[in-house]
Design a protein around this motif. Structure first.
Motif, mmCIF file in Angstrom:
data_model
loop_
_atom_site.group_PDB
_atom_site.id
_atom_site.type_symbol
_atom_site.label_atom_id
_atom_site.label_comp_id
_atom_site.label_asym_id
_atom_site.label_seq_id
_atom_site.Cartn_x
_atom_site.Cartn_y
_atom_site.Cartn_z
ATOM 1 N N SER A 98 0.831 -1.208 0.000
ATOM 2 C CA SER A 98 0.000 0.000 0.000
ATOM 3 C C SER A 98 0.862 1.253 0.000
ATOM 4 N N LYS A 99 2.071 1.105 -0.532
ATOM 5 C CA LYS A 99 3.031 2.205 -0.689
ATOM 6 C C LYS A 99 3.397 2.859 0.638
ATOM 7 N N GLY A 100 3.251 2.102 1.716
ATOM 8 C CA GLY A 100 3.665 2.588 3.015
ATOM 9 C C GLY A 100 2.628 3.368 3.785
ATOM 10 N N TRP A 101 1.479 3.626 3.177
ATOM 11 C CA TRP A 101 0.458 4.439 3.837
ATOM 12 C C TRP A 101 -0.595 3.600 4.543
ATOM 13 N N GLY A 102 -0.570 2.295 4.393
ATOM 14 C CA GLY A 102 -1.599 1.456 5.003
ATOM 15 C C GLY A 102 -1.158 0.806 6.300
ATOM 16 N N GLY A 103 0.075 0.302 6.304
ATOM 17 C CA GLY A 103 0.573 -0.375 7.487
ATOM 18 C C GLY A 103 -0.032 -1.749 7.674
ATOM 19 N N SER A 104 0.122 -2.291 8.861
ATOM 20 C CA SER A 104 -0.253 -3.672 9.157
ATOM 21 C C SER A 104 -1.719 -3.975 8.874
ATOM 22 N N MET A 105 -2.606 -3.036 9.154
ATOM 23 C CA MET A 105 -4.037 -3.338 9.082
ATOM 24 C C MET A 105 -4.669 -3.057 7.726
ATOM 25 N N HIS A 106 -3.923 -2.479 6.797
ATOM 26 C CA HIS A 106 -4.547 -2.041 5.548
ATOM 27 C C HIS A 106 -3.739 -2.471 4.326
ATOM 28 N N LEU A 107 -3.462 -3.764 4.230
ATOM 29 C CA LEU A 107 -2.804 -4.284 3.038
ATOM 30 C C LEU A 107 -3.783 -4.268 1.872
ATOM 31 N N PHE A 108 -3.291 -3.953 0.689
ATOM 32 C CA PHE A 108 -4.156 -3.855 -0.498
ATOM 33 C C PHE A 108 -3.319 -4.144 -1.729
ATOM 34 N N ASP A 109 -3.827 -5.011 -2.598
ATOM 35 C CA ASP A 109 -3.139 -5.318 -3.846
ATOM 36 C C ASP A 109 -4.188 -5.688 -4.887
ATOM 37 N N ALA A 110 -4.496 -4.740 -5.748
ATOM 38 C CA ALA A 110 -5.541 -4.958 -6.742
ATOM 39 C C ALA A 110 -5.172 -6.077 -7.710
ATOM 40 N N GLN A 111 -3.889 -6.198 -8.043
ATOM 41 C CA GLN A 111 -3.476 -7.240 -8.980
ATOM 42 C C GLN A 111 -3.730 -8.626 -8.395
ATOM 43 N N ALA A 304 15.699 -1.639 3.651
ATOM 44 C CA ALA A 304 16.312 -0.854 2.581
ATOM 45 C C ALA A 304 15.323 0.066 1.875
ATOM 46 N N SER A 305 14.037 -0.187 2.042
ATOM 47 C CA SER A 305 13.017 0.600 1.346
ATOM 48 C C SER A 305 12.900 1.992 1.977
ATOM 49 N N ALA A 306 12.657 2.973 1.126
ATOM 50 C CA ALA A 306 12.544 4.358 1.600
ATOM 51 C C ALA A 306 11.166 4.627 2.200
ATOM 52 N N ALA A 307 11.128 5.582 3.112
ATOM 53 C CA ALA A 307 9.840 6.030 3.645
ATOM 54 C C ALA A 307 9.110 6.812 2.556
ATOM 55 N N PRO A 308 7.781 6.789 2.537
ATOM 56 C CA PRO A 308 7.048 7.533 1.503
ATOM 57 C C PRO A 308 7.247 9.040 1.657
ATOM 58 N N ASP A 309 7.280 9.717 0.533
ATOM 59 C CA ASP A 309 7.403 11.176 0.527
ATOM 60 C C ASP A 309 6.112 11.776 1.075
ATOM 61 N N VAL A 310 6.241 12.766 1.949
ATOM 62 C CA VAL A 310 5.063 13.374 2.549
ATOM 63 C C VAL A 310 4.150 13.996 1.491
ATOM 64 N N LYS A 311 4.707 14.334 0.335
ATOM 65 C CA LYS A 311 3.895 14.920 -0.732
ATOM 66 C C LYS A 311 2.869 13.929 -1.286
ATOM 67 N N THR A 312 3.082 12.637 -1.033
ATOM 68 C CA THR A 312 2.149 11.626 -1.540
ATOM 69 C C THR A 312 1.058 11.291 -0.522
ATOM 70 N N LEU A 313 0.993 12.059 0.580
ATOM 71 C CA LEU A 313 0.062 11.743 1.658
ATOM 72 C C LEU A 313 -1.375 11.645 1.179
ATOM 73 N N PHE A 314 -1.756 12.495 0.242
ATOM 74 C CA PHE A 314 -3.149 12.529 -0.189
ATOM 75 C C PHE A 314 -3.383 11.774 -1.500
ATOM 76 N N ASP A 315 -2.359 11.101 -2.009
ATOM 77 C CA ASP A 315 -2.548 10.282 -3.203
ATOM 78 C C ASP A 315 -3.503 9.132 -2.885
ATOM 79 N N TYR A 316 -4.316 8.775 -3.830
ATOM 80 C CA TYR A 316 -5.223 7.629 -3.723
ATOM 81 C C TYR A 316 -6.363 7.840 -2.712
ATOM 82 N N ASN A 317 -6.582 9.087 -2.302
ATOM 83 C CA ASN A 317 -7.749 9.330 -1.444
ATOM 84 C C ASN A 317 -9.034 8.986 -2.182
#
Length: 340
Positions: A98-111, A304-317
């Motif tokens: 979920s690109k780092g914005w969901g965490g443990s409780m909000h896994l999502f994978d449309a594919q 090794a994965s980077a933290a999400p950029d704060v600018k993407t906070l509202f993406d996918y709302n």
């Protein structure tokens, strides 16, 4: 050491065992990462429910849809999602599912057609029912499997969803994972009818109970349920399993007696299947090493994965642009300050 494909155990059972072992070791490592402050927020583990998880997911086609609750790491892995991407999501990293914005409780994978873990108890039920309605409306071959815990069977959305599914003959399996404790309250203390599959009768729906510690029994029950759902006959399937840890990683489960803990450990589904397979010590060690390497790779990937950029906070709302969508970050003024 011998190759895994030359082991003497039945291939199907061996595959189930490896997947259950992978989920077990993944969850144990996730618990450790939580204590290391690498995972934040809430974290609920599938420890003890591995046979239920693998048995249910093995009955689905890749085109089927899955909705689940916040105890969903094992379901994501059993659905074929790379454990590295799952762990990265637990870490809140940008390479997570979920690109780092969901965490443990909000896994999502449309594919993978895993359409979410949901933190609100029962929040997935109306959405899963709606997805089943969409399938029925367009006449598709897919079905929806909606996982829920035993405590969820006492909320209004459960009864509303079952009622609509039965009325409209929707292609959906409601799979109750009855680990016998809604947080710290037993099913018998919270449900007037503790045999939860019997609640299907109120909606003239087929209900079935299965031993959730037996991966083969769960798979067979799930296959029957999925076949019925494809015919437009919704099903309520109850798998009775055990939760080896507390409700979440911070719950010490002090409400359990020593005898109850001993019974749970004696019924451990991973150990039971391992004994049933009668693998050699060499084969067991090979499997452990293989799984350990996969979990280790997941940890390294997440680190090794980077933290999400704060600018993407509202993406996918929203799925599509919404006029006047508010994208104000915390601490920013609601309106522009004159002269600023």
């Amino acid at each position: 050491m011998r190759r895994a494909d030359t082991m003497s155990a039945p291939p199907g059972l061996l595959g189930h065992y490896r997947q259950m072992l992978l989920i077990r070791r993944f969850e144990e490592r996730a618990a450790r990462a939580y204590t290391e402050a690498k995972i934040g927020g809430y974290c609920h583990l599938n420890l003890g429910e591995e046979a239920t998880v693998v048995g249910l997911m093995s009955a689905l086609d890749p085109s089927d849809y899955v909705f689940t609750n916040y105890r969903e790491h094992g379901y994501a892995i059993a659905r074929g999602i790379d454990p590295s991407r799952v762990m990265a999501e637990l870490y809140g990293r940008s390479d997570g599912v979920s690109k780092g914005w969901g965490g443990s409780m909000h896994l999502f994978d449309a594919q993978a057609r895993l359409l979410g873990g949901y933190g609100i108890v029962g929040g997935q039920l109306p959405l899963a029912t709606g997805a089943a309605l969409a399938i029925a409306y367009r006449g598709g071959p897919e079905i929806v499997m909606c996982h829920l815990g035993d405590g969820t069977t006492n909320i209004g959305a459960f009864h509303e969803s079952l009622n609509l599914a039965a009325l409209w003959k929707l292609p959906i399996v409601f799979a109750v994972v009855n680990n016998q404790l809604g947080m710290g309250t037993t099913v018998e203390m919270s449900s007037a009818e503790p045999e939860l599959h019997k609640r299907a009768a109120a909606y003239r729906m087929y209900g079935e109970r299965v031993d959730g510690n037996d991966v083969v029994a769960v798979q067979e029950s799930a296959v029957r349920a999925v076949a019925m759902a494809r015919e437009g006959r919704p099903v309520l399937l109850e798998a009775v399993s055990g939760r080896l840890r507390g409700h979440s990683v911070v719950d010490p489960a002090a409400y359990r007696t020593k005898e109850e803990v001993a019974e749970l450990r004696a019924a451990d589904p991973v150990l039971a299947l391992g004994d049933q397979l009668r693998l050699s010590a060499e084969d067991l060690e090979q499997l452990e090493q293989s799984v350990a390497a996969e979990v280790g790779a997941a940890i390294a990937f997440a680190d090794a994965s980077a933290a999400p950029d704060v600018k993407t906070l509202f993406d996918y709302n929203y799925a599509t642009p919404v006029p006047n969508d508010l994208n104000r970050l915390p601490g920013q003024p609601l309106f522009a300050v004159a002269g600023a």
